[in-house]
Enzyme design. Structure first.
Site, short mmCIF file in Angstrom:
data_model
loop_
_atom_site.label_atom_id
_atom_site.label_comp_id
_atom_site.label_asym_id
_atom_site.label_seq_id
_atom_site.Cartn_x
_atom_site.Cartn_y
_atom_site.Cartn_z
N TYR A 50 -1.35 0.28 10.76
CA TYR A 50 -1.64 -0.37 9.49
C TYR A 50 -0.44 -0.25 8.55
O TYR A 50 0.01 -1.23 7.95
CB TYR A 50 -2.89 0.26 8.86
CG TYR A 50 -3.13 -0.14 7.41
CD1 TYR A 50 -3.78 -1.33 7.10
CD2 TYR A 50 -2.70 0.68 6.36
CE1 TYR A 50 -3.99 -1.70 5.77
CE2 TYR A 50 -2.91 0.32 5.04
CZ TYR A 50 -3.56 -0.87 4.74
OH TYR A 50 -3.76 -1.23 3.43
N GLU A 56 0.19 3.59 1.80
CA GLU A 56 0.29 4.01 3.20
C GLU A 56 1.70 3.75 3.74
O GLU A 56 2.09 4.34 4.75
CB GLU A 56 -0.73 3.27 4.05
CG GLU A 56 -2.12 3.88 4.03
CD GLU A 56 -2.18 5.28 4.62
OE1 GLU A 56 -1.86 5.43 5.81
OE2 GLU A 56 -2.55 6.22 3.90
N SER A 79 0.80 -1.23 0.00
CA SER A 79 0.00 0.00 0.00
C SER A 79 0.83 1.27 0.00
O SER A 79 1.91 1.33 0.59
CB SER A 79 -0.87 -0.01 1.26
OG SER A 79 -1.39 1.26 1.52
P1 NDP Z 1 -11.44 -4.54 2.10
O1 NDP Z 1 -11.36 -3.95 3.46
O2 NDP Z 1 -12.62 -4.27 1.24
O3 NDP Z 1 -11.32 -6.14 2.23
C1 NDP Z 1 -10.46 -6.74 3.19
C2 NDP Z 1 -10.65 -8.24 3.13
O4 NDP Z 1 -9.80 -8.86 4.09
C3 NDP Z 1 -12.07 -8.69 3.46
O5 NDP Z 1 -12.44 -9.72 2.57
C4 NDP Z 1 -11.94 -9.22 4.86
O6 NDP Z 1 -12.88 -10.21 5.21
C5 NDP Z 1 -10.55 -9.85 4.77
N1 NDP Z 1 -10.00 -10.17 6.08
C6 NDP Z 1 -9.98 -9.39 7.19
N2 NDP Z 1 -9.44 -10.06 8.23
C7 NDP Z 1 -9.10 -11.29 7.76
C8 NDP Z 1 -8.53 -12.45 8.35
N3 NDP Z 1 -8.19 -12.48 9.64
N4 NDP Z 1 -8.34 -13.53 7.58
C9 NDP Z 1 -8.69 -13.54 6.26
N5 NDP Z 1 -9.26 -12.48 5.65
C10 NDP Z 1 -9.46 -11.37 6.40
O7 NDP Z 1 -10.08 -4.15 1.34
P2 NDP Z 1 -9.83 -3.84 -0.22
O8 NDP Z 1 -10.52 -4.84 -1.04
O9 NDP Z 1 -10.06 -2.40 -0.45
O10 NDP Z 1 -8.26 -4.04 -0.30
C11 NDP Z 1 -7.67 -5.30 -0.57
C12 NDP Z 1 -6.26 -5.33 -0.05
O11 NDP Z 1 -5.49 -4.30 -0.65
C13 NDP Z 1 -6.11 -5.10 1.46
O12 NDP Z 1 -5.00 -5.87 1.89
C14 NDP Z 1 -5.78 -3.63 1.59
O13 NDP Z 1 -5.06 -3.38 2.77
C15 NDP Z 1 -4.93 -3.44 0.36
N6 NDP Z 1 -4.93 -2.12 -0.23
C16 NDP Z 1 -6.11 -1.51 -0.56
C17 NDP Z 1 -6.10 -0.29 -1.18
C18 NDP Z 1 -7.37 0.40 -1.54
O14 NDP Z 1 -7.31 1.60 -1.82
N7 NDP Z 1 -8.51 -0.28 -1.60
C19 NDP Z 1 -4.83 0.37 -1.53
C20 NDP Z 1 -3.65 -0.37 -1.16
C21 NDP Z 1 -3.72 -1.57 -0.56
P3 NDP Z 1 -14.23 -9.87 6.06
O15 NDP Z 1 -15.23 -9.41 5.04
O16 NDP Z 1 -14.56 -11.17 6.66
O17 NDP Z 1 -13.87 -8.80 7.03
P1 GDR Z 2 -6.80 5.77 3.60
O1 GDR Z 2 -8.34 5.88 3.19
O2 GDR Z 2 -6.58 6.03 5.03
O3 GDR Z 2 -6.04 6.58 2.60
O4 GDR Z 2 -6.54 4.20 3.37
P2 GDR Z 2 -9.58 6.66 3.83
O5 GDR Z 2 -10.56 6.76 2.75
O6 GDR Z 2 -10.02 6.04 5.12
O7 GDR Z 2 -8.97 8.10 4.19
C1 GDR Z 2 -8.45 8.98 3.20
C2 GDR Z 2 -8.20 10.34 3.78
O8 GDR Z 2 -9.45 10.96 4.08
C3 GDR Z 2 -9.35 11.63 5.34
N1 GDR Z 2 -10.68 11.80 5.93
C4 GDR Z 2 -11.52 10.81 6.28
N2 GDR Z 2 -11.39 9.47 6.17
C5 GDR Z 2 -12.44 8.71 6.59
N3 GDR Z 2 -12.35 7.37 6.47
N4 GDR Z 2 -13.58 9.26 7.15
C6 GDR Z 2 -13.72 10.61 7.28
O9 GDR Z 2 -14.74 11.09 7.76
C7 GDR Z 2 -12.65 11.43 6.82
N5 GDR Z 2 -12.47 12.78 6.78
C8 GDR Z 2 -11.27 12.98 6.24
C9 GDR Z 2 -8.43 10.71 6.16
O10 GDR Z 2 -7.91 11.41 7.29
C10 GDR Z 2 -7.40 10.37 5.09
O11 GDR Z 2 -6.44 11.36 5.02
C11 GDR Z 2 -7.06 3.51 2.24
C12 GDR Z 2 -7.32 2.05 2.65
O12 GDR Z 2 -7.99 1.40 1.62
C13 GDR Z 2 -6.02 1.34 2.94
O13 GDR Z 2 -6.30 -0.04 3.19
C14 GDR Z 2 -5.10 1.50 1.73
O14 GDR Z 2 -3.88 0.85 1.99
C15 GDR Z 2 -4.88 2.97 1.43
O15 GDR Z 2 -6.14 3.56 1.17
C16 GDR Z 2 -3.99 3.18 0.23
#
Ligand code: NDP
Ligand code: GDR
Length: 328
Positions: free
Chosen positions: A151, A129, A127
């Site tokens: 995270y 992050e 990520s």
């Molecule tokens: P989501 O939060 O939508 O999905 C996370 C998944 O992980 C869910 O299916 C959840 O299952 C599963 N999970 C949680 N805990 C466990 C566990 N103990 N064992 C097995 N599975 C588990 O994430 P995204 O689809 O958005 O992201 C996919 C991956 O990419 C994640 O690793 C995220 O950190 C990473 N990522 C995402 C980005 C984004 O912008 N979306 C950017 C960069 C990285 P359950 O439904 O049961 O909770």
């Molecule tokens: P992020 O996503 O932390 O970048 O992680 P998120 O959408 O939670 O936050 C993005 C930015 O928005 C600001 N923010 C708020 N965020 C949330 N959730 N709720 C609010 O009300 C709000 N107001 C302002 C946050 O402070 C932050 O700066 C996501 C996840 O998908 C991670 O798993 C992944 O790795 C990274 O993107 C890349």
């Protein structure tokens, strides 16, 4: 028929990746956790051809059991505790799942591979992050990592463990350093979906205002459907590697609000948005913007959906969903 095993199958990316792989003719297997996961039904509805296996990233033997049945050619480790704000309150759980879970997934692949350690290709969901307090703008594969949340720290561990397995055992292991990617399937806790749902509800008179955190943070937001294509392309390379996937554009939360409200005909949202310290983070990631040149050159990957189109797609989807609900 190639076979893939996906952890995090119930998540946003798990669903898009399943659709992509099924369309390419893969047999797709997914790991689902919990004895009665409420999202099982959703997965069965969206991608009924996916074979589900009970398992948890904190339980190596459950992953080995899934590997034994699926016998995959490719493993995509998407499972994680993925909500950054939650990771301060549950740092230990985040470490176990998002960090040590990667080690378990790698071990499951290594142990199942037997002597031929390059046989199974592995993708790790790293990520942006990990860049946290950014040391370079834009961020690329070689930028120094400086995570700002439990995270982010857990993801750095998973990232280096993936590289370490590649270097130690010659495994085909890749780490995709993905910047934020969103869609109508995004979880409601993340900012884009919180805004699209809130704006849709306000436009239909179902909600009065939106309570937000830091409006000045800037993110590089792309469309999840484009990003799962990049994951697949990484595993089609002759060798594993690390790749940034990003759009190269950054926008603030204020700009997100501008575009979302404008979509429903509201140009001045100042009276409709409140700020609450509850949604501020102990340490913020102020600016993310990626340089995806390597993915473009090596993988031929490019994002297709831009920022405005993405936000409008999400708002339209939530308006339609709420309208449907009202009509029933
Ligand atoms: P989501 O939060 O939508 O999905 C996370 C998944 O992980 C869910 O299916 C959840 O299952 C599963 N999970 C949680 N805990 C466990 C566990 N103990 N064992 C097995 N599975 C588990 O994430 P995204 O689809 O958005 O992201 C996919 C991956 O990419 C994640 O690793 C995220 O950190 C990473 N990522 C995402 C980005 C984004 O912008 N979306 C950017 C960069 C990285 P359950 O439904 O049961 O909770
Ligand atoms: P992020 O996503 O932390 O970048 O992680 P998120 O959408 O939670 O936050 C993005 C930015 O928005 C600001 N923010 C708020 N965020 C949330 N959730 N709720 C609010 O009300 C709000 N107001 C302002 C946050 O402070 C932050 O700066 C996501 C996840 O998908 C991670 O798993 C992944 O790795 C990274 O993107 C890349």
């Amino acid at each position: 028929m190639p076979r893939a095993l996906i952890t995090g199958i119930t998540g946003q990316d798990g669903l898009y990746l399943s659709e992509l792989l099924l369309a390419k003719g893969y047999e797709v297997h997914g790991v689902i956790r919990g004895q009665n996961n409420p999202k099982r039904e959703l997965v069965q509805q969206v991608v009924p051809d996916v074979v589900l296996h009970n398992g948890d990233l904190t339980d190596l033997s459950s992953l080995l059991r899934a590997m034994a049945v699926a016998d995959p050619d490719e493993v995509y480790n998407l499972g994680a505790v993925s909500f950054v704000a939650y990771s301060w309150e549950n740092a230990r759980v985040t470490t176990e799942v998002t960090g040590n879970g990667v080690l378990n997934a790698l071990e499951a692949v290594r142990l199942h591979s037997g002597r031929d350690l390059g046989r199974i290709r592995f993708y790790q969901a790293s990520s942006s992050e990990m860049f946290g307090k950014v040391q370079e703008v834009p961020q690329r594969e070689t930028t120094l990592l400086w995570p700002r949340s439990p995270y982010g720290v857990a993801k750095v561990y998973g990232h280096y463990m993936t590289i370490n397995y590649r270097e130690s055992y010659g495994m085909h292991a890749s780490s995709g350093i993905l910047f934020n990617h969103e869609s109508p399937r995004r979880g409601p806790e993340f900012v884009t979906r919180k805004v699209s749902m809130g704006v849709a509800a306000i436009s239909l008179g179902l909600q009065e205002s939106l309570t937000m955190g830091n409006l000045d943070a800037q993110r590089d937001w792309g469309f999840a459907g484009d990003y799962v294509e990049g994951m697949w392309r990484m595993l089609q390379q002759p060798e594993g590697g690390d790749y940034v996937l990003s759009t190269g554009e950054t926008h603030s939360i204020r700009e997100l609000l501008d575009v979302a409200f404008a979509r429903v005909g509201i140009d001045d949202w100042s009276g409709l948005v409140e700020q609450d310290p509850r949604f501020m983070r102990p340490a913020e990631v102020d600016l993310l913007v990626g340089d995806a040149s390597k993915a473009r050159e090596v993988l031929g990957w490019e994002p297709k959906v831009g920022f405005r189109e993405l936000v409008e797609m999400m708002v339209d989807s939530d308006v339609a969903r709420l309208r449907d609900g009202l009509a029933r």
